[in-house]
Design a protein around this motif. Structure first.
Motif, PDB file in Angstrom:
ATOM      1  N   ASN A 199       9.164  68.887  48.832  1.00 11.46           N
ATOM      2  CA  ASN A 199      10.240  67.988  48.408  1.00 11.46           C
ATOM      3  C   ASN A 199      10.005  66.568  48.918  1.00 11.46           C
ATOM      4  O   ASN A 199      10.838  65.998  49.599  1.00 11.46           O
ATOM      5  CB  ASN A 199      11.579  68.531  48.923  1.00 11.46           C
ATOM      6  N   PRO A 250       4.969  86.652  26.192  1.00 13.77           N
ATOM      7  CA  PRO A 250       3.826  86.438  25.286  1.00 13.77           C
ATOM      8  C   PRO A 250       2.482  86.436  25.994  1.00 13.77           C
ATOM      9  O   PRO A 250       1.482  86.860  25.432  1.00 13.77           O
ATOM     10  CB  PRO A 250       4.110  85.061  24.669  1.00 13.77           C
ATOM     11  N   GLN A 297      -1.755  76.492  31.272  1.00 11.14           N
ATOM     12  CA  GLN A 297      -1.796  76.773  29.832  1.00 11.14           C
ATOM     13  C   GLN A 297      -3.163  76.403  29.245  1.00 11.14           C
ATOM     14  O   GLN A 297      -3.691  77.107  28.378  1.00 11.14           O
ATOM     15  CB  GLN A 297      -0.690  75.993  29.124  1.00 11.14           C
ATOM     16  N   LEU A 355      -1.125  87.838  24.923  1.00  6.70           N
ATOM     17  CA  LEU A 355      -2.190  86.873  24.615  1.00  6.70           C
ATOM     18  C   LEU A 355      -3.396  87.069  25.531  1.00  6.70           C
ATOM     19  O   LEU A 355      -4.537  87.020  25.097  1.00  6.70           O
ATOM     20  CB  LEU A 355      -1.659  85.448  24.789  1.00  6.70           C
ATOM     21  N   PHE A 358       0.472  81.676  20.705  1.00  7.31           N
ATOM     22  CA  PHE A 358       0.109  80.838  21.850  1.00  7.31           C
ATOM     23  C   PHE A 358       0.888  79.517  21.807  1.00  7.31           C
ATOM     24  O   PHE A 358       1.466  79.084  22.810  1.00  7.31           O
ATOM     25  CB  PHE A 358      -1.400  80.572  21.857  1.00  7.31           C
ATOM     26  N   ILE A 408      11.998  72.240  39.340  1.00 11.02           N
ATOM     27  CA  ILE A 408      12.981  71.363  38.690  1.00 11.02           C
ATOM     28  C   ILE A 408      14.388  71.706  39.190  1.00 11.02           C
ATOM     29  O   ILE A 408      15.211  70.814  39.439  1.00 11.02           O
ATOM     30  CB  ILE A 408      12.862  71.474  37.158  1.00 11.02           C
ATOM     31  N   VAL A 453      11.742  74.786  28.080  1.00  9.47           N
ATOM     32  CA  VAL A 453      12.836  75.179  28.982  1.00  9.47           C
ATOM     33  C   VAL A 453      12.966  74.209  30.159  1.00  9.47           C
ATOM     34  O   VAL A 453      14.044  73.658  30.405  1.00  9.47           O
ATOM     35  CB  VAL A 453      12.668  76.642  29.452  1.00  9.47           C
ATOM     36  N   PRO A 454      11.861  73.928  30.906  1.00  9.31           N
ATOM     37  CA  PRO A 454      12.017  72.941  31.979  1.00  9.31           C
ATOM     38  C   PRO A 454      12.360  71.552  31.467  1.00  9.31           C
ATOM     39  O   PRO A 454      13.115  70.811  32.112  1.00  9.31           O
ATOM     40  CB  PRO A 454      10.666  72.954  32.701  1.00  9.31           C
ATOM     41  N   ALA A 455      11.815  71.210  30.289  1.00 10.18           N
ATOM     42  CA  ALA A 455      12.135  69.888  29.736  1.00 10.18           C
ATOM     43  C   ALA A 455      13.633  69.803  29.431  1.00 10.18           C
ATOM     44  O   ALA A 455      14.281  68.777  29.719  1.00 10.18           O
ATOM     45  CB  ALA A 455      11.327  69.646  28.464  1.00 10.18           C
ATOM     46  N   ARG A 505      20.182  67.590  32.850  1.00  8.79           N
ATOM     47  CA  ARG A 505      20.666  67.068  34.136  1.00  8.79           C
ATOM     48  C   ARG A 505      20.652  65.544  34.152  1.00  8.79           C
ATOM     49  O   ARG A 505      21.550  64.908  34.690  1.00  8.79           O
ATOM     50  CB  ARG A 505      19.801  67.605  35.293  1.00  8.79           C
ATOM     51  N   GLU A 506      19.607  64.959  33.559  1.00  6.85           N
ATOM     52  CA  GLU A 506      19.534  63.499  33.539  1.00  6.85           C
ATOM     53  C   GLU A 506      20.678  62.906  32.728  1.00  6.85           C
ATOM     54  O   GLU A 506      21.253  61.879  33.097  1.00  6.85           O
ATOM     55  CB  GLU A 506      18.179  63.035  32.964  1.00  6.85           C
ATOM     56  N   TYR A 523      16.922  68.947  41.121  1.00  2.00           N
ATOM     57  CA  TYR A 523      18.300  68.619  40.710  1.00  2.00           C
ATOM     58  C   TYR A 523      19.342  69.419  41.490  1.00  2.00           C
ATOM     59  O   TYR A 523      20.496  69.480  41.084  1.00  2.00           O
ATOM     60  CB  TYR A 523      18.454  68.840  39.202  1.00  2.00           C
ATOM     61  N   HIS A 524      18.938  70.081  42.571  1.00  2.00           N
ATOM     62  CA  HIS A 524      19.877  70.842  43.417  1.00  2.00           C
ATOM     63  C   HIS A 524      20.691  71.833  42.597  1.00  2.00           C
ATOM     64  O   HIS A 524      21.896  71.980  42.792  1.00  2.00           O
ATOM     65  CB  HIS A 524      20.819  69.892  44.166  1.00  2.00           C
ATOM     66  N   LEU A 568      23.746  63.080  34.842  1.00  2.00           N
ATOM     67  CA  LEU A 568      23.710  62.075  35.911  1.00  2.00           C
ATOM     68  C   LEU A 568      23.962  60.671  35.353  1.00  2.00           C
ATOM     69  O   LEU A 568      24.550  59.818  36.006  1.00  2.00           O
ATOM     70  CB  LEU A 568      22.348  62.120  36.624  1.00  2.00           C
ATOM     71  N   LEU A 625       9.950  84.083  29.120  1.00  2.00           N
ATOM     72  CA  LEU A 625       8.892  83.112  28.805  1.00  2.00           C
ATOM     73  C   LEU A 625       7.504  83.688  29.074  1.00  2.00           C
ATOM     74  O   LEU A 625       6.513  83.231  28.504  1.00  2.00           O
ATOM     75  CB  LEU A 625       9.087  81.839  29.640  1.00  2.00           C
ATOM     76  N   TYR A 634      18.784  70.123  48.694  1.00  4.95           N
ATOM     77  CA  TYR A 634      17.398  70.178  49.186  1.00  4.95           C
ATOM     78  C   TYR A 634      17.023  68.900  49.927  1.00  4.95           C
ATOM     79  O   TYR A 634      17.385  67.803  49.521  1.00  4.95           O
ATOM     80  CB  TYR A 634      16.440  70.414  48.019  1.00  4.95           C
ATOM     81  N   CYS A 676       7.716  76.897  24.230  1.00  7.72           N
ATOM     82  CA  CYS A 676       8.913  77.429  24.910  1.00  7.72           C
ATOM     83  C   CYS A 676       8.825  77.204  26.409  1.00  7.72           C
ATOM     84  O   CYS A 676       9.796  76.804  27.052  1.00  7.72           O
ATOM     85  CB  CYS A 676       9.077  78.920  24.631  1.00  7.72           C
ATOM     86  N   GLN A 677       7.636  77.445  26.957  1.00 10.94           N
ATOM     87  CA  GLN A 677       7.478  77.304  28.416  1.00 10.94           C
ATOM     88  C   GLN A 677       7.632  75.849  28.859  1.00 10.94           C
ATOM     89  O   GLN A 677       8.113  75.578  29.962  1.00 10.94           O
ATOM     90  CB  GLN A 677       6.110  77.838  28.843  1.00 10.94           C
ATOM     91  N   LEU A 678       7.224  74.920  27.991  1.00 11.22           N
ATOM     92  CA  LEU A 678       7.421  73.504  28.331  1.00 11.22           C
ATOM     93  C   LEU A 678       8.847  73.075  27.994  1.00 11.22           C
ATOM     94  O   LEU A 678       9.432  72.220  28.661  1.00 11.22           O
ATOM     95  CB  LEU A 678       6.419  72.631  27.561  1.00 11.22           C
ATOM     96  N   PHE A 733       5.241  69.783  35.580  1.00  6.74           N
ATOM     97  CA  PHE A 733       4.706  70.025  34.240  1.00  6.74           C
ATOM     98  C   PHE A 733       3.187  70.094  34.242  1.00  6.74           C
ATOM     99  O   PHE A 733       2.596  70.876  33.510  1.00  6.74           O
ATOM    100  CB  PHE A 733       5.156  68.906  33.289  1.00  6.74           C
ATOM    101  N   LEU A 773       1.854  73.439  35.095  1.00  8.18           N
ATOM    102  CA  LEU A 773       2.028  74.368  33.968  1.00  8.18           C
ATOM    103  C   LEU A 773       1.015  74.073  32.866  1.00  8.18           C
ATOM    104  O   LEU A 773       0.425  74.990  32.280  1.00  8.18           O
ATOM    105  CB  LEU A 773       3.466  74.251  33.445  1.00  8.18           C
ATOM    106  N   ALA A 778       4.502  80.100  22.627  1.00  7.44           N
ATOM    107  CA  ALA A 778       4.689  80.368  24.063  1.00  7.44           C
ATOM    108  C   ALA A 778       4.601  79.078  24.866  1.00  7.44           C
ATOM    109  O   ALA A 778       5.439  78.807  25.734  1.00  7.44           O
ATOM    110  CB  ALA A 778       3.626  81.363  24.541  1.00  7.44           C
ATOM    111  N   VAL A 779       3.579  78.262  24.536  1.00  4.86           N
ATOM    112  CA  VAL A 779       3.393  76.997  25.267  1.00  4.86           C
ATOM    113  C   VAL A 779       4.608  76.092  25.077  1.00  4.86           C
ATOM    114  O   VAL A 779       5.142  75.505  26.040  1.00  4.86           O
ATOM    115  CB  VAL A 779       2.096  76.304  24.790  1.00  4.86           C
ATOM    116  N   MET A 793      15.955  71.498  30.914  1.00  2.00           N
ATOM    117  CA  MET A 793      16.652  71.439  32.204  1.00  2.00           C
ATOM    118  C   MET A 793      16.714  69.984  32.695  1.00  2.00           C
ATOM    119  O   MET A 793      17.752  69.511  33.159  1.00  2.00           O
ATOM    120  CB  MET A 793      15.902  72.292  33.259  1.00  2.00           C
ATOM    121  N   ILE A 794      15.590  69.278  32.564  1.00  5.70           N
ATOM    122  CA  ILE A 794      15.534  67.896  33.046  1.00  5.70           C
ATOM    123  C   ILE A 794      16.442  66.993  32.216  1.00  5.70           C
ATOM    124  O   ILE A 794      17.274  66.244  32.742  1.00  5.70           O
ATOM    125  CB  ILE A 794      14.081  67.375  32.999  1.00  5.70           C
TER     126      ILE A 794
END
Lengths: 192, 449
Positions: B69, B148, B90, B152, A9, B125, A19-21, A27-28, B129-130, A31, B145, A127, A15-17, B83, B86, A12-13, A23-24
């Protein structure tokens, strides 16, 4: 003793947090540290310039001369070396298999045919807030469609990666351009 | 438990009492016992379905609201919102897992919400960030992702979403001209879960739904694996697949009390009928003949060859198992892969289509007659009708396929329809009173074979 279920658990938590972290952060950092490069965009998609939530555009393909001729046509991942003019517009001058040690370069897919390499950048959408996009009105869409306005996109490029910073129409950020063309109550302003 | 059986029994009780078969006391005890039979399971299913749909709708609604957006929100704030969704998912999942919440509807609903929250966090996300659209990479990351949480949460809704996601991923990869390996590899992580689920319970709605999705996914998977230029391989591979599905269904889901509870034999039986019917036309074979002129390429053809070999080997093993179980009748439908293979070989060897066309027509004729005969012998009107439908389709197709005049065709159809109705009326009279539940045995296509 920690149970296997707990470990799975937690993994999983994380990894799931993560990946987006990642990504951010990635990119930051681009930039923040990247070099600003402009690319002219082709007249926006003739059917759906403003799709409600994003604008589609196309950066024209660039052609470069390869050091070695390709025996058969193929598509490979490589690094396109960029040269910037005085206004900050980028132009690909060469293609390298490995990242160059210096200069501005982007990781790209190159179509090789003979001595010619064709680079098509993957950036194709920007976007917009749904309300602004829908209020932009038919007049603005028509103007964008017909290519009556000049547009360019700016990227931040760092170590082979690029992030879109903005889309500009007549040197204005597209949001400002669209809002300026739309009155306070959503009515259309003058055509550009 | 279904309500149909108990309802029928409750309706019979007054008659049984009046005829002295049951005492009033015994009838009351039976009535009391069966009054609510099946209702708790139905109620549980209803709760689970509404929980899954509810959480899916909430998850999708949140995605849409965030996808608005909002220009007033900074990138940081938008990321924080992504986040937080998510994290909420979780947290809810952690509560269900570690507090051992017994409610199945909570487990399924939370798993569904968690699954969607993982994808929505990445998608929002990407929007902020386009990031250029790369659906293959996005789906691959999302599915990896989400693996699991299938284990679980032990939730069938998550496994179902995973199977759908992997199928879409396979389609995206196939469209991009990539090989089929990723699709097959991505099926592997949930295979142990499906296996353990089916070993425990093969008739509940959840596992059955997963098998339905899995069977349909395999049909797409075969399409991804065979290069479009090799239609010859499509014929053998799909014929083999449907035979294997049919035989597996008969062996592992043979006791299903309802048709929908036998997903493999349904998909396999329907696939066999559609293919046999399609290739009973000469045009289908002529099209194959034209495509056969292409230059053979082992690299392109290899995945299809592997699938055909696997299906043939599995068909032999499953056919042998059917014989061991004393059910040789399954081989008629289960041998379709071999029949199609033989017909195809004959077409290539003889370079003509009448022979394979005749073989497929003969196959459908034998299959239809045997289903009909078996239905009559076992006094199952559903099976009888199925056999007659197969025969009617075959005869009808040949009527349209030939150059017979309108008058002849018209009379033929009238005679066929009259035979249909007469046989049905005769059988209904014959069966009435003998087997009141004759149509509730859940016989599926091909049972009569």
């Amino acid at each position: 003793m920690i149970q296997v279920k707990t470990l799975v658990f937690a993994a999983a938590v994380l990894c799931q947090l993560g990946v987006p972290a990642w990504m951010i952060l990635d990119r930051e950092s681009i930039l923040r540290d990247g070099v600003r490069v402009k690319f002219r965009v082709e007249p926006l998609d003739p059917r759906d310039a403003v799709l409600g939530r994003h604008v589609r555009f196309k950066i024209p393909a660039s052609e470069v001369t390869l050091d070695e001729a390709a025996e058969t046509p193929s598509q490979v991942r490589a690094y396109g070396v960029l040269e910037l003019d005085q206004k900050g517009f980028g132009r690909f001058t060469a293609v390298r298999d490995e990242p160059p040690e210096a200069g501005v370069y982007l990781g790209v897919r190159v179509r090789r045919e003979g001595k010619t390499g064709t680079i098509q950048l993957p950036f194709d959408r920007y976007y917009l807030p749904e309300g602004v996009a829908s209020e932009a009105g038919a007049g603005q869409k028509q103007a964008l469609r017909s290519g009556m306005v000049e547009a360019h996109v700016t990227l931040r490029v760092h170590r082979g990666d690029g992030v879109i910073e903005g889309l500009y129409v007549r040197e204005k950020p597209i949001l400002d351009y669209l809002k300026a063309r739309t009155g306070p109550n959503g009515e259309e302003g003058d055509m550009p | 438990m279904s309500r149909k059986g108990p309802d029928w029994l409750l309706g019979e009780l007054p008659d049984l009492v009046s005829r002295g078969i049951l005492t009033p006391d015994a009838a009351d005890r039976l009535r009391s016992h069966y009054q609510d039979a099946g209702r708790p399971a139905a109620r549980q299913l209803g709760l689970t379905v509404t929980a899954v749909f509810g959480s899916a709708l909430i998850g999708l609604g949140i995605i849409l609201v965030l996808a608005y957006n909002w220009e007033e929100l900074s990138r940081t704030l938008r990321a924080a919102i992504s986040f937080s969704i998510l994290l909420i998912a979780q947290g809810a999942a952690g509560w269900v897992v570690f507090r051992s919440v017994p409610s199945r509807s909570w487990r399924e609903g939370t798993a569904c919400f968690w699954f969607l929250a993982v994808g929505s966090a990445m998608a929002l996300i990407a929007q902020t960030y386009h990031i250029p659209g790369d659906p293959s990479r996005f789906l691959l990351t999302w599915m990896l992702l989400a693996v699991p949480l299938v284990y679980l949460m032990r939730a069938e809704s998550a496994a179902a979403l995973y199977l759908v996601g992997v199928t879409v991923l396979g389609g995206v990869e196939s469209d991009a001209g990539e090989g089929p390996l990723l699709y097959w590899v991505m099926l592997a992580p949930v295979a142990p879960y499906l296996w353990s689920l089916l070993r425990r319970d093969r008739q509940s709605p959840g596992p059955v739904l997963l098998v339905w999705i899995g069977a349909v996914s395999l049909i797409f998977g075969f399409g991804f694996s065979i290069s479009e230029s090799w239609d010859h391989l499509h014929l053998a591979a799909y014929a083999g697949l449907f035979s294997v599905l049919y035989l597996m269904g008969r062996i592992w889901f043979g006791q299903a009390p309802r048709v929908w509870q036998g997903p493999l034999q349904c998909v396999g039986g329907l696939g066999i009928f559609v293919m046999a019917f399609g290739f009973s036309y000469g045009d289908a074979w002529q099209r194959l003949g034209r495509l056969g002129a292409k230059e053979w390429n082992w690299t392109d053809a290899m995945p299809g060859m592997v699938l055909i070999g696997t299906c043939l080997a599995l068909s032999v093993i499953l056919g042998w198992l059917s014989l061991l179980q004393g059910r040789p009748q399954r081989l008629l439908w289960g041998s379709f892969g071999a029949v199609a293979f033989l017909a195809h070989a004959l077409m290539l060897a003889l370079e003509s289509t009448p022979v394979p066309v005749s073989l497929l027509n003969l196959y459908l004729l034998v299959a239809g007659v045997s289903v009909l005969v078996r239905g009559v012998r076992r006094e199952r009107i559903g099976t009888v009708n199925l056999g007659m439908l197969i025969l009617a389709a075959l005869v009808g197709a040949r009527f349209f396929d030939t150059d017979l005049g309108l008058m002849v065709r018209g009379i033929g159809f009238i005679l066929l329809g009259a035979a249909f109705l007469s046989a049905n009326a005769f059988l209904v009279r014959r069966f009435r009173g003998l087997r009141p539940l004759e149509d509730e045995t859940g016989q599926t296509p091909g049972e009569g074979a």
